[in-house]
Design an enzyme around this catalytic site. Structure first.
Site, PDB file in Angstrom:
ATOM      1  N   GLY A   1       0.833  -1.192   0.000  1.00 50.59           N
ATOM      2  CA  GLY A   1       0.000   0.000   0.000  1.00 50.59           C
ATOM      3  C   GLY A   1       0.864   1.236   0.000  1.00 50.59           C
ATOM      4  CB  SER A   2       0.070   4.707   0.758  1.00 48.80           C
ATOM      5  OG  SER A   2      -0.497   4.527   2.030  1.00 48.80           O
TER       6      SER A   2
ATOM      7  CD  GLU B   1      -0.751   9.106   4.520  1.00 42.94           C
ATOM      8  OE1 GLU B   1      -0.991   9.039   3.293  1.00 42.94           O
ATOM      9  OE2 GLU B   1      -1.525   9.625   5.343  1.00 42.94           O
TER      10      GLU B   1
ATOM     11  N   GLY C   1       2.420   2.420   5.371  1.00 41.33           N
ATOM     12  CA  GLY C   1       3.564   1.550   5.678  1.00 41.33           C
ATOM     13  C   GLY C   1       4.316   2.043   6.911  1.00 41.33           C
TER      14      GLY C   1
ATOM     15  CD  GLU D   1       7.087  -5.720  -1.832  1.00 37.87           C
ATOM     16  OE1 GLU D   1       7.538  -4.797  -2.535  1.00 37.87           O
ATOM     17  OE2 GLU D   1       7.720  -6.759  -1.606  1.00 37.87           O
TER      18      GLU D   1
ATOM     19  CB  CYS E   1       3.517   0.210  -6.627  1.00 39.98           C
ATOM     20  SG  CYS E   1       3.782  -1.419  -7.316  1.00 39.98           S
TER      21      CYS E   1
ATOM     22  CD  GLU F   1       2.800   5.903  -5.373  1.00 37.62           C
ATOM     23  OE1 GLU F   1       2.354   6.013  -4.226  1.00 37.62           O
ATOM     24  OE2 GLU F   1       3.143   4.827  -5.878  1.00 37.62           O
TER      25      GLU F   1
HETATM   26  P1  NAD Z   1      -3.346   2.510   1.298  1.00 37.16           P
HETATM   27  O1  NAD Z   1      -2.069   2.479   2.016  1.00 37.16           O
HETATM   28  O2  NAD Z   1      -4.263   3.640   1.549  1.00 37.16           O
HETATM   29  O3  NAD Z   1      -4.192   1.210   1.612  1.00 37.16           O
HETATM   30  C1  NAD Z   1      -3.652  -0.073   1.441  1.00 37.16           C
HETATM   31  C2  NAD Z   1      -4.378  -1.034   2.364  1.00 37.16           C
HETATM   32  O4  NAD Z   1      -4.116  -0.667   3.708  1.00 37.16           O
HETATM   33  C3  NAD Z   1      -5.891  -1.031   2.222  1.00 37.16           C
HETATM   34  O5  NAD Z   1      -6.334  -2.357   2.361  1.00 37.16           O
HETATM   35  C4  NAD Z   1      -6.356  -0.197   3.399  1.00 37.16           C
HETATM   36  O6  NAD Z   1      -7.645  -0.531   3.851  1.00 37.16           O
HETATM   37  C5  NAD Z   1      -5.325  -0.546   4.462  1.00 37.16           C
HETATM   38  N1  NAD Z   1      -5.101   0.473   5.472  1.00 37.16           N
HETATM   39  C6  NAD Z   1      -5.301   1.808   5.379  1.00 37.16           C
HETATM   40  N2  NAD Z   1      -4.955   2.401   6.543  1.00 37.16           N
HETATM   41  C7  NAD Z   1      -4.513   1.425   7.363  1.00 37.16           C
HETATM   42  C8  NAD Z   1      -3.998   1.406   8.691  1.00 37.16           C
HETATM   43  N3  NAD Z   1      -3.859   2.527   9.379  1.00 37.16           N
HETATM   44  N4  NAD Z   1      -3.635   0.226   9.224  1.00 37.16           N
HETATM   45  C9  NAD Z   1      -3.737  -0.906   8.520  1.00 37.16           C
HETATM   46  N5  NAD Z   1      -4.240  -0.950   7.268  1.00 37.16           N
HETATM   47  C10 NAD Z   1      -4.616   0.202   6.701  1.00 37.16           C
HETATM   48  O7  NAD Z   1      -2.969   2.360  -0.233  1.00 37.16           O
HETATM   49  P2  NAD Z   1      -3.946   2.293  -1.464  1.00 37.16           P
HETATM   50  O8  NAD Z   1      -4.398   3.682  -1.735  1.00 37.16           O
HETATM   51  O9  NAD Z   1      -4.966   1.227  -1.297  1.00 37.16           O
HETATM   52  O10 NAD Z   1      -2.951   1.775  -2.610  1.00 37.16           O
HETATM   53  C11 NAD Z   1      -2.118   2.592  -3.287  1.00 37.16           C
HETATM   54  C12 NAD Z   1      -0.703   2.497  -2.773  1.00 37.16           C
HETATM   55  O11 NAD Z   1      -0.223   1.145  -2.804  1.00 37.16           O
HETATM   56  C13 NAD Z   1       0.250   3.274  -3.632  1.00 37.16           C
HETATM   57  O12 NAD Z   1       1.110   4.039  -2.848  1.00 37.16           O
HETATM   58  C14 NAD Z   1       1.020   2.182  -4.363  1.00 37.16           C
HETATM   59  O13 NAD Z   1       2.272   2.581  -4.797  1.00 37.16           O
HETATM   60  C15 NAD Z   1       1.072   1.095  -3.376  1.00 37.16           C
HETATM   61  N6  NAD Z   1       1.341  -0.206  -4.006  1.00 37.16           N
HETATM   62  C16 NAD Z   1       2.574  -0.788  -3.865  1.00 37.16           C
HETATM   63  C17 NAD Z   1       2.872  -1.995  -4.480  1.00 37.16           C
HETATM   64  C18 NAD Z   1       4.239  -2.626  -4.332  1.00 37.16           C
HETATM   65  O14 NAD Z   1       4.370  -3.804  -4.612  1.00 37.16           O
HETATM   66  N7  NAD Z   1       5.250  -1.921  -3.907  1.00 37.16           N
HETATM   67  C19 NAD Z   1       1.898  -2.634  -5.238  1.00 37.16           C
HETATM   68  C20 NAD Z   1       0.660  -2.028  -5.389  1.00 37.16           C
HETATM   69  C21 NAD Z   1       0.399  -0.814  -4.752  1.00 37.16           C
END
Ligand code: NAD
Length: 790
Positions: free
Chosen positions: A244-245, A247, A249, A266, A300, A397
């Protein structure tokens, strides 16, 4: 109209993919009971639901159960109950289950693709030809790892119950990347999809029921950050795998600090797409289409920064604009569509906001003259030129179809620009000169590099990043390690040092007073604060004084380590010879070190001598392994080889423990050095004289200045400075539990890789604490894809 005119005037007619099967699937389910826990479907215990809608129209698709803490408890309980039997089952049994999942997915391939497109908005061409086949390949590929586990990962076992949290941009593919290796390793899982895209995970859970996955082995819970947070903080989970993001992470890194949970992150990226003047420009343009407009740029590793060599910039930009004008924006279910809608209105607003800000900061934003569909969250493909390196479009990003362009003059400038980002996920290098491409690839701070290609993925190849793109790899052999644990033999619990500030009793005798300084940049230097710390013998007498290093000293040491290019750039054979030489010189002074150990720790002369001998042996070991712990070549099902190169992590901070103060320090420094890292070491707070005695050994052994830096002082304070320092790439901490937890929590600035003993030391004398287990921590695996053929 002649044939040629007719050909040019030809329009694509609509080619819609049928959605009736998907609509029937949607109509046939009660999504208020969408939590798949212990093999059964449940409503959320609080009765809450959230809505998922169709990005191309904004129409509601389903109201889906929204899990709360109690549901996560239930899912973790189910995974825990299922774990003993699943982890004890044979590799063959687990392989059969993984294979059955893959085959069952193949039978429902089209339904998966259509549902994914309806829920996420990605063009059907992509979900049908990339996401779904690749997800299936992950399960089938990992069936093999389940069986190869004992042979290929001796001494390793599955980590246990795994919590997995994924984003919305590749809902099914990210699920596959997470679940397949976990099941192969014998783990059980609790996975949470993103709240924008819950549907294909629900279909996947149905597939698990049919494929004979034992109850509780796969649990899929739907929900948002609250459910995610409950997974992250659950004490019954042994590993968190997050995509995910950056932030979120960082929130997760902080939340898991000190918990002992294994973690892989990731995260986001701002990947460079570098075009040299000898590149095949038409291929590069097609690569760009894949690089930044694939999945509307919601990728990503999207090649969102085009770096083009000055001489060809105009020609390339002209070609890019022509190609952009031909991209077809429209219904994602149309088989001809190149660009579908973004996933949600919030995402569309974010992208628009970033483009507006980029323009305000001086970028020229160009879009083709195309019409957008009347409903849905569409954004035209956008090209930003005249982008300065500090522009928001070059740094943030965007996660949308927006390409920021910059030019460079020569290779060095290209590399510098490419690395001018806090991320480090991927990069593409375009040149017809493979020598140039392979010269550039290792210098890019990115976990994946594609030569003359982009967005190539495979289950056999590792994927993952450096820096704020996270740590850990997914896919192949590298990825399997993320779900495995090797139990290293433990040493004592480490207590916080309680060295008093009071002077210890003066020693008798008339030896010449020697003041140990710090060792920074190849020189012995006084500590910045000009304070010293007294070091006591085992009998409580004054053994000597060492420099009381502070924040400034660590900063100087990190600068020296960063400035040292001679060590990371040396050949492995060179490094090996220097390590042998260190061993040789230490052996020449073995008697002195033995006496020092006895004096400080109270060890018997025999035990002390043994520790010195083992330290020499360990230096020998890593000298020998410096040119043997090599990468691999993966062979994905494509006309490409993927070079999985071992690279040094960079500047590694090492906080050494008190037990076996010489052997412990050397056991940590030597593997880091062997792989080309430069080191800033904080030796044992109680017995620092063993480290300061090493200065002369280091000075006589041809170690380049800055490769090893040693700062004596208070462990807790110095570990904290190293953790917060954004130019430290990795940190190994063997200190008390509180210091370890803080180091993890404070590492979020640059998301450095942390290896912490969590308050426990290791048994440094054991052979198991030497070799691959440590070398693996001393390298990053970079996957460089090199296509071949005409
Ligand atoms: P996000 O971080 O907002 O959410 C990702 C997941 O985390 C969702 O399931 C969300 O419900 C959960 N989440 C949100 N807040 C949380 C918290 N405080 N505690 C635990 N879980 C929480 O990201 P997004 O908007 O869904 O996805 C986009 C991001 O993912 C982009 O930054 C992208 O680059 C990244 N991404 C990375 C890869 C990689 O392999 N490096 C692959 C795909 C996407």
């Amino acid at each position: 109209m002649n044939i040629l005119e007719r050909y040019h005037a030809m329009e694509y007619g609509p080619a819609p993919e049928a959605r009736n099967e998907a609509d029937a699937w949607l109509a046939g389910r009660d999504f208020s009971k969408a939590l798949f826990i212990d093999g059964a479907w449940r409503a959320a215990s609080g009765g809450k639901t959230f809505e998922t809608s169709e990005p191309s129209s904004g129409k509601l698709l389903a109201k889906v159960s929204d899990a709360g803490a109690a549901d996560i408890d239930a899912a973790v309980a189910a995974a825990t109950k299922a774990l003993p039997k699943w982890s004890a089952s044979s590799g063959y049994q687990r392989a059969k289950v993984l294979y059955a999942i893959g085959r069952a997915m193949q039978r429902h391939q089209r339904l998966f693709a259509v549902l994914e497109t309806i829920d996420n908005g990605k063009p059907i061409r992509e979900s049908r030809d990339i996401d779904v086949p690749l997800a299936i390949r992950h399960f089938i590929h990992h069936a093999g790892w389940a069986q190869a586990l004992d042979k290929d990962f001796p001494g390793h076992k599955g980590v246990g119950v795994v919590g997995q949290i994924i984003p919305w941009n590749f809902p099914l593919l990210m699920l596959a990347w997470k679940i397949a290796p976990a099941l192969a390793a014998g783990c059980t899982v609790v996975l949470k999809p993103a709240e924008f895209t819950p549907l294909t995970a629900i279909l996947f859970a149905e597939i698990c029921e049919r494929a004979g996955v034992p109850k509780g082995v796969v649990n899929i819970v739907q929900g948002g950050p609250e459910a995610g947070g409950a997974i992250v903080n659950h004490s019954g989970i042994q590993k968190i795998a997050f995509t995910g993001s950056s932030e979120v992470g960082k929130i997760i890194r902080k939340a898991t600090a000190g918990s002992g949970k294994k973690l892989s992150l990731e995260l986001g990226g701002k990947s460079a797409f570098i075009v040299f003047e000898d590149a095949d420009l038409d291929s590069a343009v097609e690569g760009l289409v894949d690089g930044i407009w694939f999945n509307q740029g919601q990728v990503c590793c999207a090649g969102s920064r085009l770096l083009v060599q000055e001489g060809i910039a105009e020609a390339l930009i002209a070609k890019v604009k022509t190609r952009m004008s031909r991209l077809r924006v429209g219904s994602p279910l149309d088989k001809n569509t190149d660009i579908g809608p973004l996933v949600d209105a919030t995402q569309l607003d974010r992208v628009k906001g970033l483009v507006a800000e980029g323009a305000r900061q001086g970028a020229v934003c160009w879009q083709p003259d195309a019409e957008l569909p009347s409903s849905g969250y569409y954004h035209l493909p956008t090209l930003a030129t005249g982008v300065s390196p500090a522009n928001i479009l070059a740094q943030e990003e965007v996660f949308g179809p927006v390409l920021a362009t910059m030019t460079f003059r020569n290779t060095e400038e290209a590399i510098e620009l490419a690395n001018n980002t806090r991320y480090g996920l991927a990069a593409s290098v375009w040149s017809e000169n493979v020598n140039l491409a392979l010269h550039v690839a290792p210098q890019l701070k990115a976990g994946v590099v594609w030569v003359n290609g982009t967005n190539m993925f495979d289950a056999a190849c590792g994927f993952g990043g450096y820096r704020e793109s996270g740590f850990g790899r997914e896919g192949g052999r590298e990825g399997m390690f993320e779900y495995l644990a090797a139990k290293l033999p433990l040493g004592p619990v480490i207590k916080q040092a309680t060295i008093s500030a009071q002077p210890v009793e003066q020693a008798d005798g008339a030896a010449i007073d020697r003041t140990a300084k710090l060792f920074i940049g190849g020189k012995q230097v006084r500590p910045d604060g000009n304070y010293s710390l007294a070091v006591a013998t085992a009998k409580g007498k004054l053994a000597g004084e060492v420099g009381f290093g502070n924040r400034k000293d660590i900063r100087d040491a990190v600068s020296a380590a960063r400035a040292c290019k001679a060590w990371p750039e040396a050949t492995a054979y060179n490094r090996s010879q220097v390590l042998y030489y260190l061993a040789e010189n230490l052996s020449g002074r073995a008697g002195e070190f033995t006496a020092r150990l006895t004096e400080l720790t109270g060890a018997t002369p025999k035990a002390a001598q043994e520790e010195v001998d083992q330290s020499i042996e360990r230096l020998f070991l890593y000298a020998g392994l410096a040119d043997k712990f090599e990468g691999r070549v993966h062979q994905p099902p494509a006309r490409a080889v993927t070079l999985a190169l071992h690279e040094p992590v960079g500047v590694v901070g090492i906080v050494a423990p008190d037990n076996a103060p010489l052997l412990g320090l050397i056991s940590l420094i030597a593997p880091a050095l062997a792989m080309g890292n430069t080191v800033v070491a904080v030796p044992s707070e109680r017995y620092p004289l063993l480290a300061t005695d090493l200065y002369q050994v280091i000075e006589y052994s041809d170690v380049p200045a800055g490769a090893i830096n040693i700062v004596t002082g208070r462990t807790a304070e110095l570990a904290g400075v190293l953790a917060k320092h954004d130019d430290v790439d990795g940190l190994w901490v063997f200190a008390d539990a509180e210091t370890c937890a803080k180091a993890e929590a404070w590492s979020i600035g640059n998301l450095k890789r942390i290896w912490s003993g969590n308050g426990r030391s290791l048994d440094w004398a054991s052979d198991e604490t030497a070799g691959d287990a440590l070398l693996r921590r001393a390298v990053e695996v970079k996957n460089v894809w090199v296509p071949y053929g005409d």
